[in-house]
Design an enzyme around this catalytic site. Structure first.
Site, PDB file in Angstrom:
ATOM      1  N   PRO A  94      26.596  39.129  52.911  1.00 28.42           N
ATOM      2  CA  PRO A  94      26.529  37.704  52.550  1.00 28.42           C
ATOM      3  C   PRO A  94      27.150  37.421  51.180  1.00 28.42           C
ATOM      4  O   PRO A  94      27.440  36.281  50.866  1.00 28.42           O
ATOM      5  CB  PRO A  94      25.021  37.405  52.522  1.00 28.42           C
ATOM      6  CG  PRO A  94      24.356  38.556  53.188  1.00 28.42           C
ATOM      7  CD  PRO A  94      25.265  39.731  53.061  1.00 28.42           C
ATOM      8  N   GLU A 122      17.560  44.706  52.969  1.00 27.42           N
ATOM      9  CA  GLU A 122      17.727  43.897  51.757  1.00 27.42           C
ATOM     10  C   GLU A 122      19.054  44.202  51.090  1.00 27.42           C
ATOM     11  O   GLU A 122      19.457  43.527  50.160  1.00 27.42           O
ATOM     12  CB  GLU A 122      16.561  44.113  50.800  1.00 27.42           C
ATOM     13  CG  GLU A 122      15.257  43.550  51.326  1.00 27.42           C
ATOM     14  CD  GLU A 122      15.401  42.136  51.895  1.00 27.42           C
ATOM     15  OE1 GLU A 122      15.712  41.221  51.120  1.00 27.42           O
ATOM     16  OE2 GLU A 122      15.204  41.963  53.111  1.00 27.42           O
ATOM     17  N   ARG A 160      43.704  40.395  67.516  1.00 33.89           N
ATOM     18  CA  ARG A 160      44.526  39.438  68.268  1.00 33.89           C
ATOM     19  C   ARG A 160      45.796  39.032  67.527  1.00 33.89           C
ATOM     20  O   ARG A 160      46.697  38.452  68.113  1.00 33.89           O
ATOM     21  CB  ARG A 160      43.699  38.217  68.677  1.00 33.89           C
ATOM     22  CG  ARG A 160      43.166  37.421  67.525  1.00 33.89           C
ATOM     23  CD  ARG A 160      42.261  36.305  67.996  1.00 33.89           C
ATOM     24  NE  ARG A 160      42.979  35.391  68.866  1.00 33.89           N
ATOM     25  CZ  ARG A 160      43.907  34.534  68.454  1.00 33.89           C
ATOM     26  NH1 ARG A 160      44.229  34.480  67.182  1.00 33.89           N
ATOM     27  NH2 ARG A 160      44.510  33.740  69.302  1.00 33.89           N
ATOM     28  N   ASP A 175      47.650  28.192  67.495  1.00 35.31           N
ATOM     29  CA  ASP A 175      46.216  28.188  67.263  1.00 35.31           C
ATOM     30  C   ASP A 175      45.777  27.153  66.242  1.00 35.31           C
ATOM     31  O   ASP A 175      46.502  26.836  65.316  1.00 35.31           O
ATOM     32  CB  ASP A 175      45.755  29.546  66.714  1.00 35.31           C
ATOM     33  CG  ASP A 175      45.494  30.524  67.822  1.00 35.31           C
ATOM     34  OD1 ASP A 175      45.405  30.097  68.978  1.00 35.31           O
ATOM     35  OD2 ASP A 175      45.382  31.714  67.514  1.00 35.31           O
TER      36      ASP A 175
END
Ligand code: 9D3
Length: 237
Positions: A94, A122, A160, A175
């Site tokens: 994160p 954690e 991809r 895209d």
């Protein structure tokens, strides 16, 4: 390209890399994806991969040693200054840089060997970040229970983009995001479905008019849903 995933939940990845473009890229020999259980590199008799945090606090921290041993096995060194130029060791966390199409593109173009480390708990012993990790990446501002889904997302976004991974390169160029806009709406047969008809412009065969309609719809949708995509880094439209 080779992608190695380090995780304490190898079963999570089951068949996730066995469908669609990733499957085709593997069969074509464009990429090899291998998943490794961090626990196999634990040295103590209980095969411990985590331990209590120094300084106290809730939860557990992934230990440095099993991850160092796994990287040494995969890369031959646990000193990132000795990695080959095309090696990337990515920590999914994160705290990372938010993933963008441009980051996936840079990996697809410049990386030959990518090791993805999936965080959990954690956190992970900071010495892993200091010595092993070249890039720390988050997939967005929401809380996951571990880095595994993020590793799948990043792998998909990179694979991809490998040259020849798509049937036709034009679909990658068309895209969402590659032109900075969201995609326009699409329709297929029948021309009328339960009283809902397809916009007339798509049926008349005038390709210049169709391109104009598609661009206008894409721009309108982007303004409404993602105005941030239209604003430059210095705040200009
Ligand atoms: C207690 C504070 N949290 C840090 C913000 C702890 C924490 C939350 C979530 C620690 C690890 C996780 C697990 N998430 C990931 O490993 C993760 C993640 C994410 O949660 N969101 C977006 N991208 C990613 S990449 C890896």
């Amino acid at each position: 390209m080779k992608i190695d995933v380090l995780t304490i939940f190898p079963e999570f990845f089951g068949q996730v890399f066995d469908f669609g473009i990733i499957r085709r890229a593997k069969l074509a020999g464009l990429v090899e994806v291998n998943v490794h259980d961090i626990r196999e590199y634990a040295t103590d008799k209980h095969k411990m991969t985590d331990d209590r945090p120094f300084g106290g606090g809730d939860g557990m921290v992934l230990k440095a040693e099993p991850i160092f041993l796994a990287i040494e096995h995969l890369l031959g060194t646990s000193d990132r200054s000795e990695y080959s130029e095309s090696v990337r060791v990515v920590m999914l966390s994160p705290q990372g840089r938010p993933l963008k199409q441009q980051i996936a593109k840079e990996f697809a173009e410049c990386a030959g060997h990518i090791v993805l480390i999936c965080g959990r708990y954690e956190g992970i012993d900071e010495r892993v970040n200091e010595m092993l990790v070249t890039d720390e990446i988050s997939i967005g501002d929401y809380v996951l229970s571990g880095g595994e889904p993020a590793a799948v997302v990043l792998t998909d976004a990179i694979v991809r983009l490998l040259p020849e991974a798509l049937g036709s390169q034009t679909s990658a160029e068309n895209d969402s995001f590659s032109n900075g806009l969201l995609d326009c709406p699409h329709y297929t047969r029948p021309a009328e479905f339960r009283g809902m008809s397809v916009p007339e412009v798509l049926l008349n065969g005038n390709h210049a008019e169709i391109e104009k309609w598609r661009f206008e719809k894409a721009l309108e949708k982007t303004k409404r849903i993602r105005p941030d995509l239209l604003i430059g880094e210095n705040g200009e439209m």
